[in-house]
Design a protein around this motif. Sequence first.
Motif, mmCIF file in Angstrom:
data_model
loop_
_atom_site.group_PDB
_atom_site.id
_atom_site.type_symbol
_atom_site.label_atom_id
_atom_site.label_comp_id
_atom_site.label_asym_id
_atom_site.label_seq_id
_atom_site.Cartn_x
_atom_site.Cartn_y
_atom_site.Cartn_z
ATOM 1 N N VAL A 39 0.842 -1.204 0.000
ATOM 2 C CA VAL A 39 0.000 0.000 0.000
ATOM 3 C C VAL A 39 0.875 1.252 0.000
ATOM 4 C CG1 VAL A 39 -1.703 1.308 1.324
ATOM 5 C CG2 VAL A 39 -1.919 -1.162 1.120
ATOM 6 N N SER A 40 1.920 1.239 0.846
ATOM 7 C CA SER A 40 2.800 2.412 0.912
ATOM 8 C C SER A 40 3.530 2.637 -0.410
ATOM 9 C CB SER A 40 3.845 2.240 2.021
ATOM 10 O OG SER A 40 3.205 2.028 3.252
ATOM 11 N N VAL A 57 2.283 6.678 -5.820
ATOM 12 C CA VAL A 57 2.335 6.699 -7.286
ATOM 13 C C VAL A 57 1.029 7.253 -7.865
ATOM 14 C CG1 VAL A 57 2.547 5.278 -9.351
ATOM 15 C CG2 VAL A 57 3.967 4.794 -7.362
ATOM 16 N N PHE A 58 -0.096 6.851 -7.291
ATOM 17 C CA PHE A 58 -1.372 7.291 -7.873
ATOM 18 C C PHE A 58 -1.897 8.572 -7.236
ATOM 19 C CE2 PHE A 58 -1.057 2.803 -8.882
ATOM 20 C CZ PHE A 58 -1.161 2.894 -10.259
ATOM 21 N N ALA A 59 -1.304 8.977 -6.106
ATOM 22 C CA ALA A 59 -1.675 10.270 -5.540
ATOM 23 C C ALA A 59 -0.685 11.335 -6.017
ATOM 24 C CB ALA A 59 -1.693 10.209 -4.024
ATOM 25 N N ARG A 60 0.371 10.891 -6.725
ATOM 26 C CA ARG A 60 1.403 11.810 -7.200
ATOM 27 C C ARG A 60 1.913 12.680 -6.063
ATOM 28 N NH1 ARG A 60 1.755 8.890 -10.960
ATOM 29 N NH2 ARG A 60 0.856 9.160 -13.016
ATOM 30 N N GLY A 100 -3.570 15.191 -2.855
ATOM 31 C CA GLY A 100 -2.846 14.550 -3.940
ATOM 32 C C GLY A 100 -3.590 14.777 -5.257
ATOM 33 N N SER A 101 -2.886 14.610 -6.400
ATOM 34 C CA SER A 101 -3.626 14.645 -7.675
ATOM 35 C C SER A 101 -3.885 13.193 -8.056
ATOM 36 C CB SER A 101 -2.840 15.349 -8.769
ATOM 37 O OG SER A 101 -1.556 15.692 -8.326
ATOM 38 N N ILE A 102 -5.023 12.677 -7.588
ATOM 39 C CA ILE A 102 -5.247 11.244 -7.632
ATOM 40 C C ILE A 102 -5.629 10.760 -9.023
ATOM 41 C CG2 ILE A 102 -6.764 9.423 -6.795
ATOM 42 C CD1 ILE A 102 -6.776 10.954 -4.126
ATOM 43 N N LYS A 103 -4.966 9.674 -9.434
ATOM 44 C CA LYS A 103 -5.300 9.016 -10.699
ATOM 45 C C LYS A 103 -5.958 7.694 -10.361
ATOM 46 C CE LYS A 103 -3.066 8.450 -14.745
ATOM 47 N NZ LYS A 103 -2.043 7.666 -15.342
ATOM 48 N N ILE A 104 -7.194 7.490 -10.805
ATOM 49 C CA ILE A 104 -7.875 6.245 -10.467
ATOM 50 C C ILE A 104 -7.431 5.149 -11.436
ATOM 51 C CG2 ILE A 104 -10.110 5.105 -10.212
ATOM 52 C CD1 ILE A 104 -10.031 7.250 -8.260
ATOM 53 N N GLU A 105 -6.677 4.198 -10.924
ATOM 54 C CA GLU A 105 -6.299 3.031 -11.713
ATOM 55 C C GLU A 105 -6.601 1.802 -10.876
ATOM 56 O OE1 GLU A 105 -5.253 2.667 -14.741
ATOM 57 O OE2 GLU A 105 -4.637 4.674 -15.362
ATOM 58 N N VAL A 106 -6.587 0.623 -11.514
ATOM 59 C CA VAL A 106 -7.000 -0.598 -10.826
ATOM 60 C C VAL A 106 -6.207 -0.863 -9.526
ATOM 61 C CG1 VAL A 106 -7.347 -3.078 -11.085
ATOM 62 C CG2 VAL A 106 -7.829 -1.533 -12.990
ATOM 63 N N PRO A 107 -4.857 -0.766 -9.549
ATOM 64 C CA PRO A 107 -4.140 -1.031 -8.290
ATOM 65 C C PRO A 107 -4.598 -0.095 -7.175
ATOM 66 C CG PRO A 107 -2.605 -0.797 -10.126
ATOM 67 C CD PRO A 107 -3.940 -0.408 -10.657
ATOM 68 N N PHE A 108 -4.895 1.141 -7.543
ATOM 69 C CA PHE A 108 -5.336 2.109 -6.552
ATOM 70 C C PHE A 108 -6.689 1.706 -5.950
ATOM 71 C CE2 PHE A 108 -7.383 6.157 -5.362
ATOM 72 C CZ PHE A 108 -6.442 6.621 -4.464
ATOM 73 N N LEU A 109 -7.588 1.205 -6.788
ATOM 74 C CA LEU A 109 -8.900 0.774 -6.281
ATOM 75 C C LEU A 109 -8.727 -0.354 -5.262
ATOM 76 C CD1 LEU A 109 -10.964 0.851 -9.596
ATOM 77 C CD2 LEU A 109 -11.103 2.429 -7.668
ATOM 78 N N TYR A 120 7.884 13.287 -5.785
ATOM 79 C CA TYR A 120 6.901 13.755 -6.765
ATOM 80 C C TYR A 120 6.815 15.270 -6.761
ATOM 81 C CZ TYR A 120 5.452 9.065 -7.708
ATOM 82 O OH TYR A 120 5.439 7.752 -8.103
ATOM 83 N N SER A 121 7.909 15.934 -6.358
ATOM 84 C CA SER A 121 7.816 17.386 -6.178
ATOM 85 C C SER A 121 7.375 18.095 -7.453
ATOM 86 C CB SER A 121 9.152 17.942 -5.674
ATOM 87 O OG SER A 121 10.204 17.356 -6.390
ATOM 88 N N GLU A 122 7.665 17.508 -8.617
ATOM 89 C CA GLU A 122 7.283 18.204 -9.856
ATOM 90 C C GLU A 122 5.771 18.337 -10.014
ATOM 91 O OE1 GLU A 122 7.975 14.228 -12.407
ATOM 92 O OE2 GLU A 122 8.650 14.783 -10.419
#
Length: 545
Positions: A271-272, A277-280, A346-355, A534-536
Amino acid sequence: MTSNVPAIEPDYLHAQTNSKGIGAWIFSTDHKRIGILYMVSMLVFFLTAVVLGVLMRLEMLTPGKTIMQPQTYNTFFTLHGIMMIFLFIIPGLPAVFGNFLLPLMIGAKDVFFPRLNLLSWWLFITGGLLALVSLFLPGGPADTGWTFYVPYSIRTTTNVIPALFAAFILGFSSILTGLNFITTIHRMRAPGMTWFKMPLFTWALYSTAWIQILATPVIGITLLLVVVERLFGVGIFDPNLGGDPVLYQHLFWIYSHPAVYIMILPGLGVVSEILPVFARRTIFGYKVIAYSSLAIAFIGSLVWAHHMFTVGMSNTGMFIFSLLTFLVSIPSAIKVFNWIATLYKGSIKIEVPFLFVLSFIFQFSIGGLTGLMLGVLAVNIHVQDTYFVVGHFHYVMFGGTGFGLMAAMHFWFPKMFGKMFKKIPAIIGWLLMTLGFNMLYFPMFILGYLGMPRRYYDYLPQYQSYHIISTVGSWILFIGILIIFINLLISLKKGKKASANPWGGKTLEWTVASPPPVENFHEIPVVEKGPYDYSEYEIKPESVK
Ligand code: HEM
Ligand SMILES: [Cu+2]
């Protein structure tokens, strides 16, 4: 040839080896191939045990006999438990993903002892096969439950001895893996990768490995003592011969409670790994998460007797074990807080691993909170050995680690096989799994509270409505699992080609090709930044008007 472009190296799936066909796999010392070997064998055991679980649930649809005899039910829950614990959830994340990823994540070419690694897999398979063989020997499958509690496990005429030996061998496999990982982490980190630049999954593997080597020998010896007791009746555990059955329970849980952390710590690590990665966003509280893994491993080794509050312990003993149980929830809760803090803004990207990670956090929290309830002495006396406990441990082990495994499978699938999976079927599978899971196990808390005992074949009619909901839930869950696996299997052949870094991860495994070349790294990388920079993506204060 003097070119700067390295010749295209074969990836580990297609590399030429001395042996051909299946031999190129089962004699391979490449940590990636060994990881895949574990994955295939573990999934076979998992699916078998799932089918047993679904059949047990079907039996519980109506009171009295539905589809099987009581003795069959007893052997089913024993087998289901043994397979799920010793062949699926304990080896699952460390042996599959730890093997595949640990060297890649720390910038190494392999684990420290590649041949020992292969031996671990061979032991795993030998143990697994022995467990299977024991089903068909005269005497019939063991019916003791996965805990092998004495005195029943000394008296029953079923094949307890082969099952005990199987668990013993599996323990060895686990110890060797732990030993290998600790050495690898100490000795093989890439230049610049200090302890606090290590990815959190490797921290989790490190803490897990210590439990594996310190706690597993205890269960090994204990199980051998049961064999000795059965064969020679020396009177260690058998009360008839002056032995002490409570001693067995202590020894058993001195391993098996820490083993719960072998099951869950790597899941927490996954999880960590996936959240940032998906919250950038850089993970919130990196050091605290790393230390909390060690803290869980340490305090978690001191709480074993919370499984034994009803055996008749001194009040002081009960008090201390209850208190320690509460303490171990602190580092676990810290992790959950840090994950939520990572998601925040975070700038969340919804992808399967994240779900799958979201389901993990939700279900693991319920599992953890009901665990606290079980740590309360008065509550424990009421719900001990009821369905409440079954609900609790499935929420932790399946709702947590099981879903963590699904998250890991989808997250690293492109890296392992160089293919992408189809997103829509995966999301449908996730939805069905999450729905089915909660429908299957939530009613068990109510059932347990109402007094329905566990490991019972029959029950009073007033419990039936909850059993019906639970059984229907098992069908939905089962369909979800099938969709997930079929989707991944089809994607192995037909999936689109994956790039080296499809999700935008920052850890080292994403810097090599998918699938990785045999030697992992053309040149050993030099590490300068932490693993989650993810500072960028972060909004700088001056750019906000
Ligand atoms: C489709 C999935 C599953 C179903 C339908 C299922 C169902 C069941 C049922 C009906 C029982 C018997 C409860 C009792 O009578 O006390 C049980 C016990 C158990 N399950 Fe599962 N289960 C599933 C998945 C899992 C997973 C993933 C794990 C571990 C990671 C697991 C670990 C166990 C253990 C350790 C027991 C205790 C066995 C015993 O009491 O000796 N199960 N499960
Ligand atoms: Cu415990």
